[in-house]
Motif scaffolding. Structure first.
Motif, mmCIF file in Angstrom:
data_model
loop_
_atom_site.group_PDB
_atom_site.id
_atom_site.type_symbol
_atom_site.label_atom_id
_atom_site.label_comp_id
_atom_site.label_asym_id
_atom_site.label_seq_id
_atom_site.Cartn_x
_atom_site.Cartn_y
_atom_site.Cartn_z
ATOM 1 N N LYS A 1 65.120 -35.997 -13.685
ATOM 2 C CA LYS A 1 65.131 -34.836 -12.594
ATOM 3 C C LYS A 1 65.409 -35.391 -11.078
ATOM 4 O O LYS A 1 65.011 -36.299 -10.800
ATOM 5 C CB LYS A 1 63.819 -33.936 -12.645
ATOM 6 N N LYS A 2 66.394 -34.679 -10.483
ATOM 7 C CA LYS A 2 66.682 -35.026 -9.168
ATOM 8 C C LYS A 2 65.799 -34.980 -8.293
ATOM 9 O O LYS A 2 65.196 -33.563 -8.395
ATOM 10 C CB LYS A 2 68.130 -34.722 -8.918
ATOM 11 N N PRO A 3 65.471 -35.652 -7.219
ATOM 12 C CA PRO A 3 64.339 -35.342 -6.160
ATOM 13 C C PRO A 3 64.994 -34.121 -5.535
ATOM 14 O O PRO A 3 66.263 -33.681 -5.358
ATOM 15 C CB PRO A 3 64.518 -36.438 -5.127
ATOM 16 N N LEU A 4 64.145 -33.322 -4.753
ATOM 17 C CA LEU A 4 64.443 -31.844 -4.069
ATOM 18 C C LEU A 4 65.236 -32.707 -2.837
ATOM 19 O O LEU A 4 64.329 -33.439 -2.293
ATOM 20 C CB LEU A 4 63.410 -31.272 -3.652
ATOM 21 N N LYS B 1 71.837 -39.719 -4.573
ATOM 22 C CA LYS B 1 70.519 -38.924 -4.952
ATOM 23 C C LYS B 1 69.647 -38.417 -3.636
ATOM 24 O O LYS B 1 69.621 -39.522 -2.944
ATOM 25 C CB LYS B 1 69.806 -39.653 -5.876
ATOM 26 N N PRO B 2 69.059 -37.378 -3.508
ATOM 27 C CA PRO B 2 68.324 -37.479 -2.479
ATOM 28 C C PRO B 2 66.855 -38.517 -2.552
ATOM 29 O O PRO B 2 66.703 -38.791 -3.597
ATOM 30 C CB PRO B 2 67.495 -35.979 -2.734
ATOM 31 N N LEU B 3 66.403 -38.802 -1.374
ATOM 32 C CA LEU B 3 65.215 -39.744 -1.416
ATOM 33 C C LEU B 3 64.026 -38.898 -2.071
ATOM 34 O O LEU B 3 63.644 -37.884 -1.542
ATOM 35 C CB LEU B 3 64.785 -39.852 0.138
ATOM 36 N N PRO B 4 63.284 -39.648 -2.934
ATOM 37 C CA PRO B 4 62.028 -39.090 -3.400
ATOM 38 C C PRO B 4 60.989 -39.131 -2.504
ATOM 39 O O PRO B 4 60.687 -40.175 -1.889
ATOM 40 C CB PRO B 4 61.748 -39.912 -4.473
ATOM 41 N N ALA C 1 54.446 -35.634 4.519
ATOM 42 C CA ALA C 1 55.183 -35.948 3.462
ATOM 43 C C ALA C 1 55.511 -37.810 3.517
ATOM 44 O O ALA C 1 55.525 -37.965 4.765
ATOM 45 C CB ALA C 1 56.397 -35.482 3.131
ATOM 46 N N TYR C 2 55.623 -38.292 2.566
ATOM 47 C CA TYR C 2 55.796 -39.733 2.644
ATOM 48 C C TYR C 2 57.099 -40.200 1.655
ATOM 49 O O TYR C 2 57.244 -39.421 0.571
ATOM 50 C CB TYR C 2 54.351 -40.525 2.217
ATOM 51 N N PHE C 3 57.645 -41.091 2.118
ATOM 52 C CA PHE C 3 58.654 -41.735 1.387
ATOM 53 C C PHE C 3 58.062 -42.424 0.115
ATOM 54 O O PHE C 3 57.208 -43.215 0.455
ATOM 55 C CB PHE C 3 59.493 -42.802 2.093
ATOM 56 N N ARG C 4 58.872 -42.069 -0.967
ATOM 57 C CA ARG C 4 58.343 -42.998 -2.220
ATOM 58 C C ARG C 4 59.396 -43.945 -2.689
ATOM 59 O O ARG C 4 60.724 -43.786 -2.352
ATOM 60 C CB ARG C 4 58.282 -42.222 -3.509
ATOM 61 N N GLN C 5 59.211 -44.949 -3.283
ATOM 62 C CA GLN C 5 60.198 -45.937 -3.648
ATOM 63 C C GLN C 5 60.990 -45.351 -4.925
ATOM 64 O O GLN C 5 60.496 -44.889 -5.880
ATOM 65 C CB GLN C 5 59.452 -47.053 -4.357
ATOM 66 N N PRO C 6 62.261 -45.137 -4.707
ATOM 67 C CA PRO C 6 63.168 -44.626 -5.878
ATOM 68 C C PRO C 6 63.019 -45.495 -7.076
ATOM 69 O O PRO C 6 62.884 -46.781 -6.984
ATOM 70 C CB PRO C 6 64.603 -44.794 -5.227
ATOM 71 N N SER C 7 63.021 -44.753 -8.175
ATOM 72 C CA SER C 7 63.050 -45.446 -9.577
ATOM 73 C C SER C 7 64.254 -45.659 -10.049
ATOM 74 O O SER C 7 64.374 -46.485 -11.197
ATOM 75 C CB SER C 7 62.208 -44.793 -10.612
ATOM 76 N N THR C 8 65.213 -45.408 -9.418
ATOM 77 C CA THR C 8 66.761 -45.536 -10.159
ATOM 78 C C THR C 8 67.620 -46.113 -8.761
ATOM 79 O O THR C 8 67.113 -46.325 -7.884
ATOM 80 C CB THR C 8 67.089 -43.985 -10.429
#
Lengths: 214, 214
Positions: A58-61, B59-62, B81-88
């Protein structure tokens, strides 16, 4: 804490907001433990990834970040941001060399699936992906009937376009039964929709031969 | 305002942070108007979408959303909100029936591309996508040389795996010239990387026949 997109549509992030209905449904569904459709699909995708069957996320918002604090020795904190309208569908990825692109939607209706569940940008995105020979579809849940379908984007787009010239505002269940592929709840994964995708792809191969030959 | 991922890596969002270097480079580059590699790729993807050539998005940043205010009659405001490490990887989409998946990276080095530009999760993601017959690669820019390459994921992963058993920590430019596909800046689109992808796919077809036949 209801969230809304800028256009006023409700943003669903989890199932917590509706535990009662989930409890009621769980009597007829297979071990759903009160998960939302989105959670069930995420879990199924996790299963598919863990078993090297497909890589689908699922893509992030998309968010518009306005203000970020950066405290020393700590992670950056976003202090002001807004939800943006996504320009694509929610899910995409790769399966056996095919590009998969889809939305997940549900209705309480029993005889048809209302087109108001879709947005213009989602339809346009699917239209463009179809031109690139992507495999585009919707995972539709009829909540009251407890039935799930993979419904291809092509008939969906046809219904969408017809509504502007006096066509109906919903897709009849009979059409979804005919043009869609029913998915039955299971254990691993919970929503084994790739089985339906195999059937869907088989019909495409018969019609088009190698879909890369377009 | 430098942003960092939870692991401490710097988060680049735009080119504003480094206008001087961009200005210097623009003398040898084709009308780049101080854009970052990411912006140039986004613009190229926009061109490809507008001309129905491919449907590819960053992709948007998670983000991990912690707190949201929902003022009456206004859009929801994310307050924490906090930045998360992208998994892709950063980019994916569909082109002529092929699933494309890639990262964009640059180096100031002149003779090799350091592997420290990549993260384990990106490598693992590419490994999994390759098993699904996705077209996985990196768009690499050698800033000082003003050269751009599409470099396939397979040799990248081979270099990545070798470094743990005493192998080198970077990919020699000579290897990138051999196994990669050079991309030359243009006007429309700015980075016409799909031309390189056509060449890349042609080598795959010779090697594997129909990549759906796996």
């Amino acid at each position: 804490m209801p969230l809304h997109y800028p256009n006023g549509n409700l943003y669903h992030n989890d199932a917590k907001a509706r535990p009662k209905k989930q409890m009621a449904r769980s009597q007829t569904r297979f071990d759903n433990r009160g998960m939302s459709l989105e959670e069930e699909i995420n879990e199924s995708n996790q299963f598919y990834r863990a078993h090297d069957i497909a890589v689908i996320y699922k893509k992030p918002l998309p968010l518009q970040i306005v203000k970020v604090d950066y405290p020393k020795r700590s992670a950056a904190v976003i202090k002001e941001a807004y939800f943006r309208q996504p320009s694509t569908t929610d899910y995409n990825g790769v399966y056996r060399g095919y590009y998969l692109d889809f939305e997940a939607k549900e209705t309480k209706n029993k005889a048809s699936f209302p087109l108001k569940n879709f947005h213009q940008h989602q339809i346009e995105h699917m239209r463009h992906c179809l031109r690139q020979a992507g495999i585009c579809f919707v995972i539709m849940r009829f909540v009251s009937l407890n039935r799930l379908f993979v419904y291809p984007a092509s008939p969906l787009i046809a219904y969408w376009d017809q509504q502007n010239t006096g066509g109906r505002k919903s897709i009849p269940l009979t059409d979804i039964e005919t043009n869609g592929f029913e998915v039955h709840y299971a254990l691993k994964p919970r929503i084994p929709y790739l089985t339906a995708i195999d059937q869907f792809i088989a019909t495409l191969t018969i019609e088009k031969g190698d879909h890369h030959g377009q």
